[in-house]
Design an enzyme around this catalytic site. Sequence first.
Site: not given
Ligand code: K1U
Ligand code: ZN
Length: 179
Positions: A46, A51, A91-92, A133-134, A137
């Site tokens: 997401g 972000q 979270c990225l 989560h998004e 944000h």
């Molecule tokens: O919004 C963000 O920071 C992105 C975040 C979203 C998210 C992750 C987990 C639960 C809810 C929302 C991410 O994508 S973090 C990376 C991640 O979860 C992932 C990366 C590679 C493969 C699978 C998952």
């Molecule tokens: Zn995030």
Amino acid sequence: MALLTVRTLGDPILRTKAAPVATFDDELRALAEDMHETMAAAPGVGLAAPQVGRPIRLLVFDSGEEGERGTIVNPVITAFSEETQEAEEGCLSIPGAYYPVVRALRVHVQGLDVEGAPLERDAEGLLARILQHEIDHLDGILFIDRLAPEVRKEAMRALRDQDFGQDFGMKAAPPNRRL
Ligand code: K1U
Ligand code: ZN
């Protein structure tokens, strides 16, 4: 298409309430495409516009499941299930931090597509988690704000030990949510 820079903890845009989108033009559609590319490259499931430095109510998601990829403009969660689920989140904008968060298991989301047409989605499990989560944000809320108190303490310590410094604006979860 272009890869965008993902803002990280400490950047004030991550603590800003994003503004509703009012204009549905090629610029908005290009931003959504760039966000999809940036999310895929990260990789992530997401991404919310703040972000990548745009304080507007736009998010993209791709859970990896069929039919669970998309873009939502001005999203609103109109229903949360009573049933909750705890699962690890990342979270990225907070690289390397993974902690368990309790979220509603199911949500109903209303919003608009990139053309400005109304859309609705029922989501469950990972997709419901990503959307919560998004949308957080878009309200300046980070997943670390939703940690259980003892986990939160550990996270604060770990984040301070990293390069995020002292002042990354920990917030209490907002009062208008049950979770
Ligand atoms: O919004 C963000 O920071 C992105 C975040 C979203 C998210 C992750 C987990 C639960 C809810 C929302 C991410 O994508 S973090 C990376 C991640 O979860 C992932 C990366 C590679 C493969 C699978 C998952
Ligand atoms: Zn995030």
